[in-house]
Design a protein around this motif. Structure first.
Motif, PDB file in Angstrom:
ATOM      1  N   THR A 603       0.731  -0.836   0.156  1.00 38.21           N
ATOM      2  CA  THR A 603       0.331  -0.446  -0.242  1.00 38.21           C
ATOM      3  C   THR A 603       0.885   1.291   0.116  1.00 38.21           C
ATOM      4  O   THR A 603       1.923   0.922   0.913  1.00 38.21           O
ATOM      5  CB  THR A 603      -1.038  -0.122   1.287  1.00 38.21           C
ATOM      6  N   VAL A 604       0.466   2.789  -0.648  1.00 34.65           N
ATOM      7  CA  VAL A 604       0.718   3.361  -0.830  1.00 34.65           C
ATOM      8  C   VAL A 604       0.035   4.584  -0.365  1.00 34.65           C
ATOM      9  O   VAL A 604      -0.589   4.657  -1.145  1.00 34.65           O
ATOM     10  CB  VAL A 604       2.737   3.597  -1.839  1.00 34.65           C
ATOM     11  N   LEU A 605       0.852   5.707  -0.245  1.00 27.82           N
ATOM     12  CA  LEU A 605       0.075   6.757   0.138  1.00 27.82           C
ATOM     13  C   LEU A 605      -0.217   7.740  -0.970  1.00 27.82           C
ATOM     14  O   LEU A 605       1.124   7.477  -1.645  1.00 27.82           O
ATOM     15  CB  LEU A 605       0.331   8.208   1.222  1.00 27.82           C
ATOM     16  N   GLU A 606      -1.475   8.000  -1.625  1.00 32.27           N
ATOM     17  CA  GLU A 606      -1.175   9.031  -2.942  1.00 32.27           C
ATOM     18  C   GLU A 606      -0.394  10.133  -2.674  1.00 32.27           C
ATOM     19  O   GLU A 606      -0.114  10.546  -3.704  1.00 32.27           O
ATOM     20  CB  GLU A 606      -2.477   9.203  -2.947  1.00 32.27           C
ATOM     21  N   ASN A 607      -0.257  10.021  -1.346  1.00 35.53           N
ATOM     22  CA  ASN A 607       0.370  11.805  -1.469  1.00 35.53           C
ATOM     23  C   ASN A 607       2.699  11.281  -1.219  1.00 35.53           C
ATOM     24  O   ASN A 607       2.761  12.574  -0.703  1.00 35.53           O
ATOM     25  CB  ASN A 607       0.147  12.733  -0.285  1.00 35.53           C
ATOM     26  N   ASP A 659      -2.353   9.289  -8.018  1.00 39.65           N
ATOM     27  CA  ASP A 659      -4.040   9.821  -7.634  1.00 39.65           C
ATOM     28  C   ASP A 659      -4.908   8.731  -7.457  1.00 39.65           C
ATOM     29  O   ASP A 659      -5.452   7.877  -7.587  1.00 39.65           O
ATOM     30  CB  ASP A 659      -4.139  10.600  -8.650  1.00 39.65           C
ATOM     31  N   ARG A 660      -5.517   8.620  -5.801  1.00 36.68           N
ATOM     32  CA  ARG A 660      -5.759   7.547  -5.954  1.00 36.68           C
ATOM     33  C   ARG A 660      -6.994   7.079  -6.339  1.00 36.68           C
ATOM     34  O   ARG A 660      -7.721   6.412  -6.663  1.00 36.68           O
ATOM     35  CB  ARG A 660      -6.400   7.322  -3.802  1.00 36.68           C
ATOM     36  N   GLU A 661      -7.849   9.154  -6.520  1.00 35.29           N
ATOM     37  CA  GLU A 661      -9.131   9.361  -6.898  1.00 35.29           C
ATOM     38  C   GLU A 661      -8.837   9.082  -8.346  1.00 35.29           C
ATOM     39  O   GLU A 661     -10.218   8.048  -9.280  1.00 35.29           O
ATOM     40  CB  GLU A 661     -10.042  10.432  -6.530  1.00 35.29           C
ATOM     41  N   ILE A 690      -3.446   2.049  -3.241  1.00 32.09           N
ATOM     42  CA  ILE A 690      -3.197   3.750  -3.297  1.00 32.09           C
ATOM     43  C   ILE A 690      -3.758   3.995  -1.906  1.00 32.09           C
ATOM     44  O   ILE A 690      -5.401   3.475  -2.515  1.00 32.09           O
ATOM     45  CB  ILE A 690      -3.354   4.241  -4.708  1.00 32.09           C
ATOM     46  N   LEU A 691      -3.860   4.136  -0.830  1.00 37.78           N
ATOM     47  CA  LEU A 691      -4.233   4.857   0.358  1.00 37.78           C
ATOM     48  C   LEU A 691      -4.136   6.214   0.383  1.00 37.78           C
ATOM     49  O   LEU A 691      -3.465   7.441   0.085  1.00 37.78           O
ATOM     50  CB  LEU A 691      -3.505   3.608   1.335  1.00 37.78           C
ATOM     51  N   ASP A 692      -5.383   6.284   0.792  1.00 38.06           N
ATOM     52  CA  ASP A 692      -6.104   7.487   1.883  1.00 38.06           C
ATOM     53  C   ASP A 692      -4.712   7.922   2.943  1.00 38.06           C
ATOM     54  O   ASP A 692      -4.380   6.287   3.483  1.00 38.06           O
ATOM     55  CB  ASP A 692      -7.194   7.554   2.123  1.00 38.06           C
ATOM     56  N   VAL A 693      -4.771   9.087   3.003  1.00 40.90           N
ATOM     57  CA  VAL A 693      -3.947   8.787   4.343  1.00 40.90           C
ATOM     58  C   VAL A 693      -4.595   8.739   5.324  1.00 40.90           C
ATOM     59  O   VAL A 693      -5.289   9.480   5.190  1.00 40.90           O
ATOM     60  CB  VAL A 693      -2.871  10.902   4.493  1.00 40.90           C
ATOM     61  N   ASN A 694      -3.561   8.104   6.336  1.00 46.52           N
ATOM     62  CA  ASN A 694      -3.911   7.812   8.165  1.00 46.52           C
ATOM     63  C   ASN A 694      -3.671   8.762   9.426  1.00 46.52           C
ATOM     64  O   ASN A 694      -2.221   8.303   9.134  1.00 46.52           O
ATOM     65  CB  ASN A 694      -4.870   6.647   8.197  1.00 46.52           C
ATOM     66  N   VAL A 725      -4.271  -5.684  13.631  1.00 44.57           N
ATOM     67  CA  VAL A 725      -5.629  -4.706  13.846  1.00 44.57           C
ATOM     68  C   VAL A 725      -5.143  -2.873  13.508  1.00 44.57           C
ATOM     69  O   VAL A 725      -4.492  -2.237  14.508  1.00 44.57           O
ATOM     70  CB  VAL A 725      -6.642  -4.824  14.923  1.00 44.57           C
ATOM     71  N   ASP A 726      -5.916  -2.122  12.031  1.00 45.12           N
ATOM     72  CA  ASP A 726      -5.914  -0.922  12.269  1.00 45.12           C
ATOM     73  C   ASP A 726      -7.237   0.129  12.727  1.00 45.12           C
ATOM     74  O   ASP A 726      -7.377  -0.412  11.768  1.00 45.12           O
ATOM     75  CB  ASP A 726      -4.988   0.157  10.770  1.00 45.12           C
ATOM     76  N   GLN A 727      -7.220   0.931  13.015  1.00 45.42           N
ATOM     77  CA  GLN A 727      -7.942   1.499  13.439  1.00 45.42           C
ATOM     78  C   GLN A 727      -8.528   2.641  12.238  1.00 45.42           C
ATOM     79  O   GLN A 727     -10.028   2.940  12.644  1.00 45.42           O
ATOM     80  CB  GLN A 727      -8.463   2.213  15.266  1.00 45.42           C
ATOM     81  N   ASP A 728      -7.600   2.323  11.466  1.00 42.92           N
ATOM     82  CA  ASP A 728      -8.167   3.622  10.790  1.00 42.92           C
ATOM     83  C   ASP A 728      -9.036   3.126   9.575  1.00 42.92           C
ATOM     84  O   ASP A 728      -9.123   1.652   9.542  1.00 42.92           O
ATOM     85  CB  ASP A 728      -7.202   4.154   9.192  1.00 42.92           C
ATOM     86  N   ILE A 729     -10.026   4.038   8.763  1.00 45.67           N
ATOM     87  CA  ILE A 729     -11.064   3.358   8.072  1.00 45.67           C
ATOM     88  C   ILE A 729     -10.633   3.173   6.808  1.00 45.67           C
ATOM     89  O   ILE A 729      -9.647   4.062   6.678  1.00 45.67           O
ATOM     90  CB  ILE A 729     -12.398   4.239   8.485  1.00 45.67           C
ATOM     91  N   ASN A 730     -10.733   2.073   6.246  1.00 46.96           N
ATOM     92  CA  ASN A 730     -10.469   1.661   5.201  1.00 46.96           C
ATOM     93  C   ASN A 730      -8.854   0.933   4.507  1.00 46.96           C
ATOM     94  O   ASN A 730      -7.717   1.869   4.249  1.00 46.96           O
ATOM     95  CB  ASN A 730     -10.377   2.202   4.178  1.00 46.96           C
TER      96      ASN A 730
END
Length: 1194
Positions: A603-607, A659-661, A690-694, A725-730
């Motif tokens: 996984t990689v953050l989009e930023n 660009d995750r979007e 592609i992950l969103d930032v958490n 376990v990650d508490q972040d959504i998605n």
């Protein structure tokens, strides 16, 4: 008791005088007669003088002549044993002249002289035909004939006869001639007669007494009742010179008449050999017909009686008869065949010479012919080819063997010397004793330099006649190998490259080693000493071929260094452990790259910025070099793909803005490719979200995980799943092994929200027994860490491995039961039960046992090197894993000999024989012993030390066991030797075994016969019958058999042949009547012969007197004159004589007595001695004549 009576005429005259004719021609004297005793006397008057005396030569020492006095008398001592005849005759020649002018007369008278004494023997002598022999010569000064008319007077005969004869009236007659007659004592010619010079006329004159009765007995001679005197007369014309007279006397002696005539013998005398024994030498190899000797016997007879034939006959050995012959007439002995001394060197014959008389007489002698030696035999070796083996590295001076040659010739032609003809070059390590033939080492003997020698030995006999002879023999000496060389490898280091994919049981190398020794000492056995820890290699013990046993893995071990031992088969063995083998494992591209995890999720953050490293793609390749060098590339990508991969490191980085979007998920592939040949590659899939930032970190549900994994687990085996376990959504949590993944044995993949850890590469318990993995759970920006503990459990992956495929140990045979021979150990890289090893022997060998746990090999029975030299045990080491694995090695146990066996002779005892005259160092017998031990313990030598060498008469060769003579032997001193020799080994301590050797000494004829005494007496009664064995002559000979056969013979003193000696029995036989009174003792010399040796002894044969003879008494007269006056008285008052009686038997005592005529006792007689005295009654002037009879008994 014999008695005889004789008449005695006793006449008394006025003068006492011996009448000439009474004892004029027979003279009796004692052996002890004083010098001066008269034997004969010529009445010296103006008419006759003593001219010549003829006597035997042997009388010269004791008879002398007084020519002036006309007397022949005793001059010295008489010894009967020096008398060649008894009685002997003495002749006197008187030169007489008468009143007739011109005539001279030679009167020859014979006197028979009888010598009496204790040891004297008198033979009866035949009556001589004539009393006188007269030669009358008319002595004139010319050689003209002198003639006389008929009835002319020649000369007076009575003028020449003794006065005692003519004083008694004689009647004489001429016989034998008609030319002469006699009248009144005068000689006349009956017819005209001329006397020629040197010519004699002969006649006989016989005269008789004219008286009768008792008076007729006066002067009677030799009991002849017919004639008083007989004369042989020769009348002639010639000179009286001495030479002429001597010529006439010789002529008279040759005539058939006369006193000194030589009469022919009528009895056939025996021939005689002189000498009685012949000894001669003849060379061998002379042609047949070679003269040897001339036999000569003497026979005094004439004509056929003196003609001899010769004969020879072999004694002891009949073969001699075929080799020699004698000419019967000449006596020449010659050879019949060519002689060979070595066949027979002495020939003994009985020789006979036989005359042709009647009866035929024989003389006997012995002939010994010795055949002298010529050098006609080559030396002969006991063997033509000698073969001997010796060990190498012998000490200098070691006796290898003895060569021996014999020569059939005599010692002077058989003095053998030895030499090595080909002593140059390599043979110079040996030398030979020129006398004994012992071959010794004089230099080092090395089999590896020269393994065999051939010596050519010459034996030279040093002969002189005709020259030396020689022979050769070949000596083959084989050098036995000693284990004095260790094996040598052909290379100091062997290097071999082996591909790792080579199939098992494939030969990879040939190891070679050579040993300069021979036989079992040169047989090389190979074994791996070290470096074969995994047992991947095997070397054939016999051939040296090395095989690959199991697969190689370059990735596990790239190179092996093995130490190889080369060991020979000697006792004890020698080994070389310098051999090195380097096995280089060659890599094969046999491993494809393996990704440490597949599929990859990230996984990689989009930023994230461009160049951001998103995920590390990692693959491994077990190969090496280019085979393991990897490069990566992405596959299955779309155009304008926002990610790139570093082809070397495998990191995937952001190559463009994300660009995750626009795109929130990428799915693509990655390929890892090596650079081997052939190229190998692997692919894996990658999911990139592609992950969103958490803002929440993932959290592991467990901070530590504990797992157990067997080392033989297969690649891909799931180990454990970790979860965060990650508490972040998605939020998407990805997992990575961040540390502890030694050798990349494990990989992790994200699956179903967890991280699955799997086995990526095979495990090895020996390398790592525990892994501690740090696992990171990341949501892209945030992460958490947990520990995973993986314990690797052992698997029975390794088999036990012996360090060597072959072990060799030495063990003395005398070690006790229970002795630990060796501890065999194997190693197992496993652990626990997998590494617990159990040992056992594949085959049941009762002499040994192995401890199952320790591998200690021990003895269960006593060992015997002589029964079995070595044992080979197959020993297996087996682990206790599942499945069980094992390895096998071979243990060679070499039994080392100890000196526990004594030498053993091949026979219980030995016997030999040898002639007593053999030269020194002659071989007699050979003993032989063996020893079951080996090496020096089994090397046997022989000695008499501690035993019996016959007081130094024998030696024994230490190496060959040949018993030889050391000194001269003498069978007569020692006929049998009981020797004791020892066979001794060279062990420590040395063991020895005795053996008895009996040597019989064979006889040669080297001792002469021996009489008990050099001189001895034999007593024999006289009158013993002819042919009676009077004695046994015997000698002893210390030799034996035919060498002790003795031949007897008389060599001196048996002339005439009175005795005969049997040639074999020694019986002495009388051939004639033995009469003590004729001869009381015979002295002979006897010889004992054991050809060619002789000895002699003197035998005195003494006769024992028997009373076999009557006393002898002749008539005799006693005449004396007695003048009685007032002034004097001549009457004899003492002993006037004795009765002339004697008894041939010396043991008899005579007794004398008057039988008649002495009644008035006018004669006084001593009855014991026979001495006579006159009675005083005769002392008057009255004439008296009386006849008396005397008796003598004894």
């Amino acid at each position: 008791m014999f008695a005889i009576k004789w008449d005695l005429l006793f006449v008394i005259f006025g003068l006492c005088k011996l009448i000439s004719l009474a004892n004029g021609y027979i003279v009796h004297i004692n052996e002890d007669a004083e010098p001066g005793t008269v034997i004969s006397s010529v009445e010296q008057s103006g008419a006759c003088t003593l001219n010549q005396v003829i006597a035997p030569k042997f009388t010269k020492p004791f008879i002398e002549t007084d020519e002036a006095g006309g007397i022949v008398s005793v001059s010295g001592a008489l010894h009967c044993d020096l008398l060649l005849s008894n009685p002997f005759s003495v002749y006197t020649v008187a030169d007489c002249v008468t009143h007739i002018p011109g005539f001279r007369h030679l009167l020859t008278t014979q006197y028979d002289v009888h010598v009496h004494g204790k040891d004297c023997v008198n033979k009866h002598k035949r009556k001589t035909k004539w009393d006188l022999d007269v030669i009358s010569l008319l002595n004139v000064n010319n050689h003209q004939r002198e003639c006389f008319k008929a009835d002319s007077y020649i000369f007076s005969v009575w003028d020449l006869l003794p006065d005692s004869v003519i004083s008694n009236s004689l009647h004489c007659n001429v016989t034998g001639s008609s030319v002469f007659y006699i009248s009144n004592g005068q000689l006349f010619v009956s017819r005209a007669q001329c006397f020629k010079h040197e010519s004699l006329l002969e006649f006989d004159l016989r005269c008789n007494r004219r008286g009768q009765g008792a008076a007729e007995s006066v002067g009677k001679r030799r009991h002849d009742d017919t004639h008083d005197i007989s004369v042989h007369w020769r009348v002639g014309h010639g000179s009286f010179r001495h030479g002429y007279l001597e010529k006439l006397l010789k002529r008279a002696a040759r005539s058939d008449s006369g006193i000194v005539s030589r009469r022919k013998r009528n009895v056939n005398s025996s021939p005689q050999f002189q000498p009685p024994m012949y000894q001669v030498s003849v060379p061998e190899n002379k042609p047949a017909g070679t003269p040897v000797i001339v036999l000569k016997a003497v026979d005094p007879d004439e004509g056929e009686a003196g003609r001899l034939d010769y004969f020879i006959e072999a004694l002891f050995d009949s073969r001699s008869n075929n080799l020699f012959a004698v000419d019967p007439v000449s006596g020449v002995v010659s050879t019949v065949e060519i002689l060979d001394r070595e066949t027979k060197d002495t020939h003994v014959f009985r020789v006979n010479a036989v005359d042709h008389g009647t009866p035929r007489r024989t003389a006997m002698a012995s002939l010994t012919i010795t055949v002298s030696d010529t050098n006609d035999h080559d030396p002969v070796f006991e063997q033509q080819d000698y073969k001997e083996s010796v060990r190498e590295n012998l000490e200098i001076g070691y006796e290898v063997l003895t060569v021996r040659a014999t020569d059939g010739d005599a010692p002077m032609n058989g003095n053998i010397l030895y030499r090595v003809i080909n002593s140059n070059g390599t043979n110079d390590v040996f030398e030979i004793d020129s006398r004994s033939g012992v071959i010794r080492t004089k230099g080092p003997v090395d089999r590896e330099t020269v393994d065999a020698y051939t010596l050519l030995v010459e034996a030279n006999d040093q002969g002189q006649d005709p020259g030396p002879r020689s022979a050769t023999a070949t000596v083959h000496i084989v050098v036995e190998d000693e284990n004095d060389n260790a094996p040598q490898f052909s290379e100091k280091r062997y290097v071999v490259q082996v591909p790792e994919d080579l199939a098992p049981n494939t030969e990879i190398l040939q190891v070679t080693a050579t040993d300069q020794d021979k036989g079992s000492n040169a047989v090389v056995h190979f074994s791996i000493m070290s470096g074969n820890t995994r047992g991947q290699f095997y070397i054939d013990a016999q051939s040296g071929k090395m095989d690959l046993v199991s697969h190689l893995d370059y990735e596990a071990n790239k190179e092996y260094t093995l130490r190889i031992r080369a060991q020979d088969g000697g006792r004890p063995p020698l080994s070389n452990i310098s051999g090195l083998v380097t096995v280089q494992v060659l890599d094969i591209n046999d491993n494809a790259p393996i990704f440490v995890s597949t599929p990859f999720q990230a996984t990689v953050l989009e930023n994230v910025p461009i160049g951001y490293s998103v995920i590390h793609i990692q693959a491994v390749d077990a190969d090496s070099g280019d085979n393991s060098r990897l490069e990566y590339r992405l596959v299955d990508t779309t155009p304008n793909f926002p990610f790139i991969i570093n082809n070397s490191t495998g990191w995937i980085v952001v190559a463009a803005e994300l660009d995750r979007e626009s795109v929130d998920f990428y799915n693509f592939g990655v390929e890892a490719r090596d650079h081997g040949t052939p190229l190998m590659s692997s692919s894996a899939s990658i999911s990139m979200t592609i992950l969103d930032v958490n803002d929440n970190n993932p959290e592991f549900t467990q901070k530590a995980y504990f797992m157990r994994l067997n080392e033989d687990a297969a690649v891909g085996t799931s180990v454990v799943t970790v979860s965060a376990v990650d508490q972040d959504i998605n939020s998407v949590v990805t997992y990575q092994i961040s540390s502890g993944n030694t050798r990349n044995r494990f990989s992790i993949t994200s699956q179903s929200g967890g991280g699955l850890i799997t086995l990526a590469l095979p495990l090895d318990y020996k390398l790592e027994r525990q892994y501690v993995l740090s696992v990171t759970a990341s949501d892209g920006t945030r992460f958490d860490t947990a520990k995973v503990y993986i314990n690797v459990t052992d698997a029975n992956t390794h088999r036990p491995v012996f360090q060597s495929s072959h072990y060799t140990v030495n063990l003395n045979e005398d070690r006790p039961v229970g002795t630990t021979v060796v501890v065999i150990s194997a190693t197992d890289e496993d652990t626990g039960e997998n590494a617990r090893i159990t040992y056992f022997m594949d085959d049941s060998i009762p002499q040994f046992n192995i401890d199952a746990d320790t591998g200690a090999v021990t003895t269960q029975m006593e060992l015997d090197y002589e029964d079995q030299l070595s044992y080979t045990l197959a020993i297996t080491a087996r682990d206790n894993g599942i499945p069980q694995k094992s390895d096998t090695t071979y243990l060679e146990i070499l039994v080392i000999d100890v000196n526990d066996n004594s030498p053993r002779f091949l026979r219980d005892h030995y016997t030999g024989s040898v002639m007593e005259d053999v030269p020194l160092y002659t071989s007699v017998v050979q003993v032989s012993a063996t020893d079951r031990d080996s090496g020096l313990n089994g090397r046997v030598f022989y000695t008499f030390q501690g035993g019996d060498d016959g007081d130094g008469d024998f030696i024994i060769e230490s190496t060959s066991g040949i018993v030889r003579t050391l000194r001269r032997l003498d069978r007569e001193n020692m006929p049998i030797y009981n020797l004791q020799a020892y066979a001794v080994d060279k062990g420590v301590p040395a063991l020895k075994t005795p053996v008895d050797i009996q040597v019989t000494i064979l006889d040669v004829n080297d001792n002469p016969p021996v009489f008990e005494k050099d001189e001895f007496d034999i007593m024999v009664e006289e009158n013993s019958p002819i042919g009676l064995v009077v004695a046994h002559i015997s000698a002893s000979d210390p030799d034996e058999g035919s060498n002790a056969q003795i031949m007897y013979q008389i060599v001196e003193g048996n002339i005439p042949e009175v005795f005969q000696l049997d040639i074999f029995s020694g019986e002495l036989t009388a051939l004639m009547d033995l009469d003590y009174e004729v001869r009381s003792e015979y002295v002979i010399v006897v010889q004992a012969t054991s050809a060619p040796l002789v000895s002699r002894a003197t035998v005195h044969i003494k006769l024992i007197d028997k009373n076999d003879n009557v006393p002898v008494l002749k008539n005799f007269q006693i005449i004396f004159n007695n003048y009685v006056t007032d002034k004097s008285n001549s009457f004899p008052t003492g002993v006037i004589g004795r009765i002339p009686a004697y008894d041939p038997d010396v043991s008899d005592q005579l007794h004398y007595s008057f039988e008649a005529g002495n009644e008035l006792n006018l004669v006084l007689l001593n009855q014991s001695t026979g001495e006579i005295r006159l009675s005083r009654d005769l002392d008057n002037n009255r004439p008296l004549e009386a006849s008396m009879r005397i008796a003598v008994s004894g």
